[in-house]
Design an enzyme around this catalytic site. Structure first.
Site, mmCIF file in Angstrom:
data_model
loop_
_atom_site.group_PDB
_atom_site.id
_atom_site.type_symbol
_atom_site.label_atom_id
_atom_site.label_comp_id
_atom_site.label_asym_id
_atom_site.label_seq_id
_atom_site.Cartn_x
_atom_site.Cartn_y
_atom_site.Cartn_z
ATOM 1 N N GLY A 64 5.351 52.495 39.527
ATOM 2 C CA GLY A 64 5.852 52.706 41.124
ATOM 3 C C GLY A 64 4.542 52.537 42.061
ATOM 4 N N GLU A 65 3.303 53.204 41.624
ATOM 5 C CA GLU A 65 2.239 53.151 42.651
ATOM 6 C C GLU A 65 1.034 52.576 41.400
ATOM 7 O OE1 GLU A 65 1.621 56.907 44.229
ATOM 8 O OE2 GLU A 65 3.052 56.602 45.696
ATOM 9 N N GLU A 66 1.062 51.953 40.571
ATOM 10 C CA GLU A 66 0.183 51.654 39.385
ATOM 11 C C GLU A 66 0.045 50.145 39.427
ATOM 12 O OE1 GLU A 66 1.528 53.592 36.053
ATOM 13 O OE2 GLU A 66 0.874 55.576 36.465
#
Length: 93
Positions: free
Chosen positions: A13-15
């Site tokens: 997701g935000e990685e």
């Protein structure tokens, strides 16, 4: 900041992940720190505000006996340690 044969991409997701072959653990920490510091210096602006962005980085290197799962788990553990230690930092496990 990467070499032409390094690979960077969204991992979750935000990685994001950077895979850099033929690189020592310390060289990966140095690269991660350069990327982190460069992002920290960005000024992202829209018509209403200037947004400062920081990143937490987990670094892992392949070791003898690693599987893909143990390698990624160590990197993920390092990332969450960086977040739990106050964010905007690089941690190597």
């Amino acid at each position: 900041m990467l070499r032409e044969y390094d690979i960077a991409g969204r991992y979750g997701g935000e990685e994001f992940a950077v895979v850099a072959s033929q690189t020592t653990g310390q060289d990966m920490v140095t690269l991660a720190e350069r990327i982190r510091q460069e992002i920290e210096q960005l000024d992202i602006q829209d018509s209403r505000a200037c947004i400062r962005v920081t990143v937490s980085v987990g670094v892992s290197s392949l070791t003898d006996g690693d599987t893909l799962e143990t390698f990624w788990k160590r990197a993920d553990d390092a990332l969450y340690l960086a977040k739990n230690e106050g964010r905007n930092r690089t941690v190597q496990l």
